[in-house]
Design a protein around this motif. Structure first.
Motif, PDB file in Angstrom:
ATOM      1  N   PRO A   1       0.839  -1.210   0.000  1.00  0.00           N
ATOM      2  CA  PRO A   1       0.000   0.000   0.000  1.00  0.00           C
ATOM      3  C   PRO A   1       0.873   1.259   0.000  1.00  0.00           C
ATOM      4  N   VAL A   2       0.452   2.259  -0.796  1.00  0.00           N
ATOM      5  CA  VAL A   2       1.136   3.550  -0.850  1.00  0.00           C
ATOM      6  C   VAL A   2       0.072   4.638  -0.696  1.00  0.00           C
ATOM      7  N   GLU A   3       0.281   5.563   0.244  1.00  0.00           N
ATOM      8  CA  GLU A   3      -0.688   6.658   0.430  1.00  0.00           C
ATOM      9  C   GLU A   3      -0.309   7.780  -0.532  1.00  0.00           C
ATOM     10  N   VAL A   4      -1.282   8.173  -1.365  1.00  0.00           N
ATOM     11  CA  VAL A   4      -1.047   9.121  -2.458  1.00  0.00           C
ATOM     12  C   VAL A   4      -1.991  10.314  -2.353  1.00  0.00           C
ATOM     13  N   LEU A   5      -1.465  11.508  -2.542  1.00  0.00           N
ATOM     14  CA  LEU A   5      -2.307  12.717  -2.527  1.00  0.00           C
ATOM     15  C   LEU A   5      -3.223  12.709  -3.745  1.00  0.00           C
ATOM     16  N   PRO A   6      -4.499  13.049  -3.595  1.00  0.00           N
ATOM     17  CA  PRO A   6      -5.393  13.095  -4.758  1.00  0.00           C
ATOM     18  C   PRO A   6      -4.922  14.108  -5.818  1.00  0.00           C
ATOM     19  N   PHE A   7      -4.285  15.202  -5.378  1.00  0.00           N
ATOM     20  CA  PHE A   7      -3.831  16.218  -6.347  1.00  0.00           C
ATOM     21  C   PHE A   7      -2.815  15.602  -7.322  1.00  0.00           C
ATOM     22  N   GLY A   8      -3.171  15.544  -8.596  1.00  0.00           N
ATOM     23  CA  GLY A   8      -2.261  15.020  -9.632  1.00  0.00           C
ATOM     24  C   GLY A   8      -1.988  13.535  -9.520  1.00  0.00           C
ATOM     25  N   PHE A   9      -2.880  12.776  -8.838  1.00  0.00           N
ATOM     26  CA  PHE A   9      -2.558  11.350  -8.590  1.00  0.00           C
ATOM     27  C   PHE A   9      -2.421  10.556  -9.877  1.00  0.00           C
ATOM     28  N   LYS A  10      -3.080  10.992 -10.980  1.00  0.00           N
ATOM     29  CA  LYS A  10      -2.940  10.245 -12.241  1.00  0.00           C
ATOM     30  C   LYS A  10      -1.495  10.300 -12.745  1.00  0.00           C
ATOM     31  N   HIS A  11      -0.810  11.406 -12.425  1.00  0.00           N
ATOM     32  CA  HIS A  11       0.599  11.524 -12.834  1.00  0.00           C
ATOM     33  C   HIS A  11       1.496  10.707 -11.908  1.00  0.00           C
ATOM     34  N   THR A  12       1.101  10.653 -10.642  1.00  0.00           N
ATOM     35  CA  THR A  12       1.822   9.793  -9.693  1.00  0.00           C
ATOM     36  C   THR A  12       1.655   8.337 -10.103  1.00  0.00           C
ATOM     37  N   LEU A  13       0.420   7.968 -10.454  1.00  0.00           N
ATOM     38  CA  LEU A  13       0.119   6.610 -10.898  1.00  0.00           C
ATOM     39  C   LEU A  13       0.950   6.249 -12.126  1.00  0.00           C
ATOM     40  N   LYS A  14       1.124   7.234 -13.023  1.00  0.00           N
ATOM     41  CA  LYS A  14       1.881   6.991 -14.264  1.00  0.00           C
ATOM     42  C   LYS A  14       3.334   6.635 -13.934  1.00  0.00           C
ATOM     43  N   LYS A  15       3.883   7.268 -12.900  1.00  0.00           N
ATOM     44  CA  LYS A  15       5.273   6.948 -12.506  1.00  0.00           C
ATOM     45  C   LYS A  15       5.369   5.504 -12.029  1.00  0.00           C
ATOM     46  N   PHE A  16       4.328   5.053 -11.289  1.00  0.00           N
ATOM     47  CA  PHE A  16       4.339   3.658 -10.830  1.00  0.00           C
ATOM     48  C   PHE A  16       4.238   2.724 -12.057  1.00  0.00           C
ATOM     49  N   GLN A  17       3.369   3.090 -13.014  1.00  0.00           N
ATOM     50  CA  GLN A  17       3.172   2.246 -14.200  1.00  0.00           C
ATOM     51  C   GLN A  17       4.452   2.163 -15.023  1.00  0.00           C
ATOM     52  N   GLU A  18       5.122   3.304 -15.182  1.00  0.00           N
ATOM     53  CA  GLU A  18       6.370   3.330 -15.969  1.00  0.00           C
ATOM     54  C   GLU A  18       7.462   2.488 -15.313  1.00  0.00           C
ATOM     55  N   ALA A  19       7.400   2.383 -13.997  1.00  0.00           N
ATOM     56  CA  ALA A  19       8.375   1.560 -13.265  1.00  0.00           C
ATOM     57  C   ALA A  19       7.905   0.108 -13.153  1.00  0.00           C
ATOM     58  N   GLU A  20       6.777  -0.189 -13.828  1.00  0.00           N
ATOM     59  CA  GLU A  20       6.226  -1.559 -13.854  1.00  0.00           C
ATOM     60  C   GLU A  20       5.942  -2.101 -12.452  1.00  0.00           C
ATOM     61  N   LEU A  21       5.324  -1.244 -11.633  1.00  0.00           N
ATOM     62  CA  LEU A  21       4.989  -1.641 -10.241  1.00  0.00           C
ATOM     63  C   LEU A  21       3.547  -2.126 -10.129  1.00  0.00           C
ATOM     64  N   ASN A  22       2.865  -2.269 -11.251  1.00  0.00           N
ATOM     65  CA  ASN A  22       1.493  -2.806 -11.266  1.00  0.00           C
ATOM     66  C   ASN A  22       0.580  -2.152 -10.231  1.00  0.00           C
ATOM     67  N   PRO A  23       0.389  -0.823 -10.331  1.00  0.00           N
ATOM     68  CA  PRO A  23      -0.425  -0.089  -9.358  1.00  0.00           C
ATOM     69  C   PRO A  23      -1.921  -0.271  -9.576  1.00  0.00           C
ATOM     70  N   VAL A  24      -2.653  -0.391  -8.454  1.00  0.00           N
ATOM     71  CA  VAL A  24      -4.120  -0.463  -8.516  1.00  0.00           C
ATOM     72  C   VAL A  24      -4.674   0.520  -7.492  1.00  0.00           C
ATOM     73  N   LEU A  25      -5.515   1.458  -7.922  1.00  0.00           N
ATOM     74  CA  LEU A  25      -6.144   2.411  -7.002  1.00  0.00           C
ATOM     75  C   LEU A  25      -7.137   1.646  -6.123  1.00  0.00           C
ATOM     76  N   ARG A  26      -7.025   1.748  -4.821  1.00  0.00           N
ATOM     77  CA  ARG A  26      -7.886   0.993  -3.913  1.00  0.00           C
ATOM     78  C   ARG A  26      -9.312   1.551  -3.927  1.00  0.00           C
ATOM     79  N   LEU A  27     -10.247   0.658  -4.048  1.00  0.00           N
ATOM     80  CA  LEU A  27     -11.662   1.025  -4.023  1.00  0.00           C
ATOM     81  C   LEU A  27     -12.319   0.440  -2.778  1.00  0.00           C
TER      82      LEU A  27
END
Ligand code: DER
Length: 226
Positions: A135-161
């Motif tokens: 689990p990683v706590e992420v600020l909602p502000f710009g989170f899609k760009h934060t998510l993109k960094k995880f994706q580019e690093a192939e960390l298989n990120p999933v936003l928790r629902l």
């Protein structure tokens, strides 16, 4: 025995380390749940006097409902002992936490504590961290760009629902992104890399935090110290 019985056994065993006059950090989750109930029983039946600090609204509500004094962390000079659950721990007592969404307050309280004890059922001990999504706590502000960094690093990120498919929010109003890594080879390096990203508030790698873990192995309560 059932997993709930395992949780009760280790949760209650940890309560034995709570001493008169302590400021105790109360963790979050279904195992420390039993520690909190045991503490309430000690207060009620043995007249134990302690004050506590909490790691989540959920724990504050539970402890308060049981008559336990919960103080604001900013009001206490220091925390003697924090008891918390974990999602995984390895032989070096490094762990993954945050399955319950409370990792930020848990890490703040843990780092403010003289001693940290984790309690875990038989599913928590692993040879290598990473099977449990990090689990990683992420600020909602710009989170899609934060998510993109995880994706580019192939960390298989999933936003928790939440269970009904809505976006999960932490007590701080942030998001949790779970990283599906399978294996983490260098927890320290990953933790530093994650926390260097501006939109990352904190991550669920707890390194050099736990001093003792009380857990179940082959139906026996075991303790391991760092
Ligand atoms: O979020 C956490 O770190 C909690 O401590 C939690 O994940 C512990 O798990 P449990 O509910 O199995 O005790």
């Amino acid at each position: 025995e059932t997993v709930m019985e395992e949780k009760r056994r280790v949760g209650e065993a940890a309560a034995a380390y709570i001493e008169e006059g302590m400021t105790v950090g109360l963790g979050t989750g279904s195992t420390v749940y039993f520690t909190i109930h045991k503490l309430a029983q000690l207060i009620k039946e043995k007249g134990l006097v302690v004050q506590t600090v909490s790691t989540s609204k959920q724990t504050t509500t539970l402890a308060t409902s049981l008559g336990i004094l919960v103080r604001d962390l900013n009001e206490v000079a220091h925390v003697d002992l924090t008891i918390d659950g974990c999602d995984e721990f390895d032989s070096a007592l490094c762990g993954i936490k945050g399955g319950g969404g409370a990792l930020l307050f848990e890490k703040i309280v843990a780092k403010a504590s003289d001693k940290n004890i984790w309690v875990g059922d038989s599913s928590k001990a692993v040879s290598q961290l990473g099977e449990f999504p990090l689990p990683v706590e992420v600020l909602p502000f710009g989170f899609k760009h934060t998510l993109k960094k995880f994706q580019e690093a192939e960390l298989n990120p999933v936003l928790r629902l939440t269970s009904d498919g809505k976006t999960y929010y932490t007590d701080s109003g942030n998001f949790i992104v779970d990283l599906h890594l399978k294996k983490i080879n260098d927890p320290k390096a990953l933790s530093s890399w994650l926390n260097a990203i501006p939109g990352v508030i904190e991550n669920g790698l707890f390194i050099d935090v736990a001093d003792k873990v009380i857990f179940i192995k082959d139906n026996i309560v075991k303790e391991v110290n760092r």
